[in-house]
Design a protein around this motif. Structure first.
Motif, PDB file in Angstrom:
ATOM      1  N   GLU A 212       4.596 -12.019  -1.109  1.00  0.00           N
ATOM      2  CA  GLU A 212       5.342 -13.284  -1.031  1.00  0.00           C
ATOM      3  C   GLU A 212       6.220 -13.469  -2.263  1.00  0.00           C
ATOM      4  O   GLU A 212       7.377 -13.885  -2.161  1.00  0.00           O
ATOM      5  N   GLU A 213       5.672 -13.159  -3.440  1.00  0.00           N
ATOM      6  CA  GLU A 213       6.434 -13.289  -4.690  1.00  0.00           C
ATOM      7  C   GLU A 213       7.667 -12.391  -4.699  1.00  0.00           C
ATOM      8  O   GLU A 213       8.686 -12.727  -5.311  1.00  0.00           O
ATOM      9  N   ASN A 214       7.570 -11.246  -4.014  1.00  0.00           N
ATOM     10  CA  ASN A 214       8.659 -10.266  -4.025  1.00  0.00           C
ATOM     11  C   ASN A 214       9.488 -10.276  -2.743  1.00  0.00           C
ATOM     12  O   ASN A 214      10.305  -9.379  -2.524  1.00  0.00           O
ATOM     13  N   GLY A 215       9.279 -11.290  -1.905  1.00  0.00           N
ATOM     14  CA  GLY A 215      10.108 -11.452  -0.710  1.00  0.00           C
ATOM     15  C   GLY A 215       9.911 -10.383   0.342  1.00  0.00           C
ATOM     16  O   GLY A 215      10.845 -10.076   1.103  1.00  0.00           O
ATOM     17  N   ALA A 216       8.714  -9.793   0.407  1.00  0.00           N
ATOM     18  CA  ALA A 216       8.436  -8.749   1.396  1.00  0.00           C
ATOM     19  C   ALA A 216       7.473  -9.275   2.454  1.00  0.00           C
ATOM     20  O   ALA A 216       6.559 -10.038   2.149  1.00  0.00           O
ATOM     21  N   GLN A 217       7.670  -8.847   3.690  1.00  0.00           N
ATOM     22  CA  GLN A 217       6.765  -9.206   4.775  1.00  0.00           C
ATOM     23  C   GLN A 217       5.635  -8.186   4.853  1.00  0.00           C
ATOM     24  O   GLN A 217       5.875  -6.997   5.047  1.00  0.00           O
ATOM     25  N   LEU A 218       4.398  -8.633   4.705  1.00  0.00           N
ATOM     26  CA  LEU A 218       3.247  -7.755   4.841  1.00  0.00           C
ATOM     27  C   LEU A 218       2.867  -7.658   6.310  1.00  0.00           C
ATOM     28  O   LEU A 218       2.695  -8.676   6.992  1.00  0.00           O
ATOM     29  N   VAL A 219       2.743  -6.421   6.814  1.00  0.00           N
ATOM     30  CA  VAL A 219       2.367  -6.164   8.204  1.00  0.00           C
ATOM     31  C   VAL A 219       1.106  -5.308   8.206  1.00  0.00           C
ATOM     32  O   VAL A 219       1.034  -4.280   7.528  1.00  0.00           O
ATOM     33  N   LEU A 220       0.101  -5.731   8.954  1.00  0.00           N
ATOM     34  CA  LEU A 220      -1.131  -4.961   9.094  1.00  0.00           C
ATOM     35  C   LEU A 220      -0.990  -4.009  10.280  1.00  0.00           C
ATOM     36  O   LEU A 220      -0.588  -4.429  11.370  1.00  0.00           O
ATOM     37  N   VAL A 221      -1.307  -2.734  10.043  1.00  0.00           N
ATOM     38  CA  VAL A 221      -1.185  -1.720  11.095  1.00  0.00           C
ATOM     39  C   VAL A 221      -2.452  -0.874  11.136  1.00  0.00           C
ATOM     40  O   VAL A 221      -2.889  -0.348  10.109  1.00  0.00           O
ATOM     41  N   SER A 222      -3.040  -0.751  12.333  1.00  0.00           N
ATOM     42  CA  SER A 222      -4.189   0.133  12.543  1.00  0.00           C
ATOM     43  C   SER A 222      -3.703   1.357  13.310  1.00  0.00           C
ATOM     44  O   SER A 222      -3.335   1.251  14.488  1.00  0.00           O
ATOM     45  N   THR A 223      -3.668   2.519  12.654  1.00  0.00           N
ATOM     46  CA  THR A 223      -3.202   3.734  13.316  1.00  0.00           C
ATOM     47  C   THR A 223      -4.335   4.335  14.152  1.00  0.00           C
ATOM     48  O   THR A 223      -5.515   4.121  13.875  1.00  0.00           O
ATOM     49  N   PRO A 224      -3.995   5.104  15.193  1.00  0.00           N
ATOM     50  CA  PRO A 224      -5.007   5.635  16.108  1.00  0.00           C
ATOM     51  C   PRO A 224      -6.003   6.583  15.439  1.00  0.00           C
ATOM     52  O   PRO A 224      -5.610   7.523  14.741  1.00  0.00           O
ATOM     53  N   SER A 225      -7.289   6.340  15.675  1.00  0.00           N
ATOM     54  CA  SER A 225      -8.358   7.207  15.175  1.00  0.00           C
ATOM     55  C   SER A 225      -9.629   6.926  15.963  1.00  0.00           C
ATOM     56  O   SER A 225     -10.133   5.797  15.946  1.00  0.00           O
ATOM     57  N   THR A 226     -10.158   7.940  16.638  1.00  0.00           N
ATOM     58  CA  THR A 226     -11.384   7.736  17.414  1.00  0.00           C
ATOM     59  C   THR A 226     -12.607   7.597  16.511  1.00  0.00           C
ATOM     60  O   THR A 226     -13.592   6.971  16.900  1.00  0.00           O
ATOM     61  N   LEU A 227     -12.555   8.181  15.306  1.00  0.00           N
ATOM     62  CA  LEU A 227     -13.711   8.149  14.417  1.00  0.00           C
ATOM     63  C   LEU A 227     -13.737   6.910  13.528  1.00  0.00           C
ATOM     64  O   LEU A 227     -14.815   6.441  13.135  1.00  0.00           O
ATOM     65  N   ASN A 228     -12.578   6.390  13.181  1.00  0.00           N
ATOM     66  CA  ASN A 228     -12.513   5.293  12.217  1.00  0.00           C
ATOM     67  C   ASN A 228     -12.283   3.921  12.832  1.00  0.00           C
ATOM     68  O   ASN A 228     -12.464   2.909  12.148  1.00  0.00           O
ATOM     69  N   TRP A 229     -11.890   3.883  14.102  1.00  0.00           N
ATOM     70  CA  TRP A 229     -11.526   2.568  14.656  1.00  0.00           C
ATOM     71  C   TRP A 229     -12.312   2.248  15.906  1.00  0.00           C
ATOM     72  O   TRP A 229     -12.697   3.124  16.676  1.00  0.00           O
ATOM     73  N   ASN A 230     -12.557   0.950  16.098  1.00  0.00           N
ATOM     74  CA  ASN A 230     -13.285   0.471  17.266  1.00  0.00           C
ATOM     75  C   ASN A 230     -12.927  -0.997  17.485  1.00  0.00           C
ATOM     76  O   ASN A 230     -12.201  -1.599  16.683  1.00  0.00           O
ATOM     77  N   TYR A 231     -13.452  -1.585  18.559  1.00  0.00           N
ATOM     78  CA  TYR A 231     -13.065  -2.952  18.895  1.00  0.00           C
ATOM     79  C   TYR A 231     -13.650  -3.992  17.941  1.00  0.00           C
ATOM     80  O   TYR A 231     -13.079  -5.068  17.750  1.00  0.00           O
ATOM     81  N   ALA A 232     -14.779  -3.687  17.326  1.00  0.00           N
ATOM     82  CA  ALA A 232     -15.347  -4.621  16.346  1.00  0.00           C
ATOM     83  C   ALA A 232     -14.409  -4.747  15.145  1.00  0.00           C
ATOM     84  O   ALA A 232     -14.209  -5.849  14.608  1.00  0.00           O
ATOM     85  N   ARG A 233     -13.832  -3.631  14.727  1.00  0.00           N
ATOM     86  CA  ARG A 233     -12.858  -3.677  13.631  1.00  0.00           C
ATOM     87  C   ARG A 233     -11.568  -4.353  14.081  1.00  0.00           C
ATOM     88  O   ARG A 233     -10.967  -5.123  13.318  1.00  0.00           O
TER      89      ARG A 233
END
Length: 321
Positions: A212-233
């Motif tokens: 915010e201080e630097n005028g940038a938009q922060l975007v959260l992105v979850s890239t595809p991974s069967t081992l690291n990602w699931n619906y609880a996350r």
């Protein structure tokens, strides 16, 4: 008695001031004056710190996060397809406090419109002492580069930092190998919510404020991974994004838009994507960023000529496989 206490307090204050001055002086001396490995950067720091060698205020999109980011997002593909500049300040197993450090470091030279945080790092745990030590290393770089006493040169005593190295792949790590994943339980729906560590919540709040201080938009992105990602996350990050008013893209839920083939698009049984998987992710993400944030097309700009040269190196890397 009061005089004696005051005298001791004064001595203590003088000692602390002297220590801080000494640490600052040593930090200036030991700080690498270039971002090559020969000047004290590790291999990981060199790749993530290649942004320091880029022309000032030339990066449109900055990415921080761990190996999920540098395996899934290809800045040079975005350049080739859309003409905006992106850079990955990503390292293996990057804790969130290092994401903050790289982000803060990048803002000293760059003014990106968009900052992407790959969300796997949000769940990586660490101890309070690691968090505190990381902040101390930001303030006093001698704590990070104390081993450089072996390689100090005359330039370290009188010169200023001048960063000259940058990565032609802009932080992306190319992997063509394919090792199939078992995706039978991947993204199985649930109402469960995985807890986010408290320290990571605090660190994320600092990253939001810094953007915010630097005028940038922060975007959260979850890239595809069967081992690291699931619906609880997914549920956890979706709630977090709503709480802070942040855009959130869970690419794991976009099979139609990003048709990942888990037999061919992963290099290590679903942990990370390979090049063919990264192409699919980058194609979607590049279009999204271009449309949502109106990023410029710099391909014909004279001051971005080096990016077209890097594109040729990138193409050669892909061709060699």
């Amino acid at each position: 008695m009061k005089i004696r206490i005051a005298a001791h307090a004064a001595k203590g204050a003088c000692f602390l001031i002297g220590l801080v001055v000494l640490l600052l002086a040593a930090s200036w001396l030991f700080m690498p004056k270039n971002n090559h490995k020969a000047f004290g950067f590790t291999d990981e720091e060199m790749l993530a710190g290649g942004i320091l060698g880029e022309r000032e205020n030339s990066i449109n999109v900055l990415v921080v996060g761990d190996s999920e980011a540098y395996s899934s997002i290809s800045p040079m593909q975005m350049w080739e397809e859309h003409g905006f500049s992106a850079y990955l300040c990503s390292t293996s197993a990057q804790p969130l406090y290092d994401s903050y450090r790289y982000l803060r470091q990048a803002f000293t030279h760059q003014s990106p419109r968009v900052v992407i945080l790959e969300t796997n790092a949000i769940f990586r745990t660490y101890k309070l002492r690691d968090y505190v030590l990381s902040r101390a290393k930001v303030l006093f770089s001698v704590l990070r580069y104390h081993d450089r006493w072996k390689s100090l040169s005359a330039n370290d005593f009188g010169g200023t930092a001048h960063y000259t190295w940058t990565d032609d792949l802009k932080g992306f790590r190319f992997h063509s190998k394919s090792v199939p994943a078992d995706a039978r339980q991947y993204m199985k729906p649930t109402d469960a919510v995985q807890e986010i560590p408290l320290l990571n919540r605090a660190c994320l709040a600092e990253m939001i404020a810094l953007c915010e201080e630097n005028g940038a938009q922060l975007v959260l992105v979850s890239t595809p991974s069967t081992l690291n990602w699931n619906y609880a996350r997914h549920n956890s990050i979706a709630a977090l994004a709503k709480e802070h008013g942040l855009p959130y893209l869970d690419l794991n839920t976009m099979q139609e838009e990003i048709p990942i083939d888990w037999k061919n698009d992963t290099r290590d049984r679903g942990d990370h994507l390979n090049y063919s998987g990264a192409v699919k992710v980058t194609r979607y993400l590049g279009r999204y960023l271009k449309e949502q944030y109106g990023l410029p097309d710099n391909r014909d700009a004279a001051d971005y000529a080096a990016w077209n040269e890097s594109l040729q190196h990138y193409r050669n890397t892909v061709t060699r496989g």
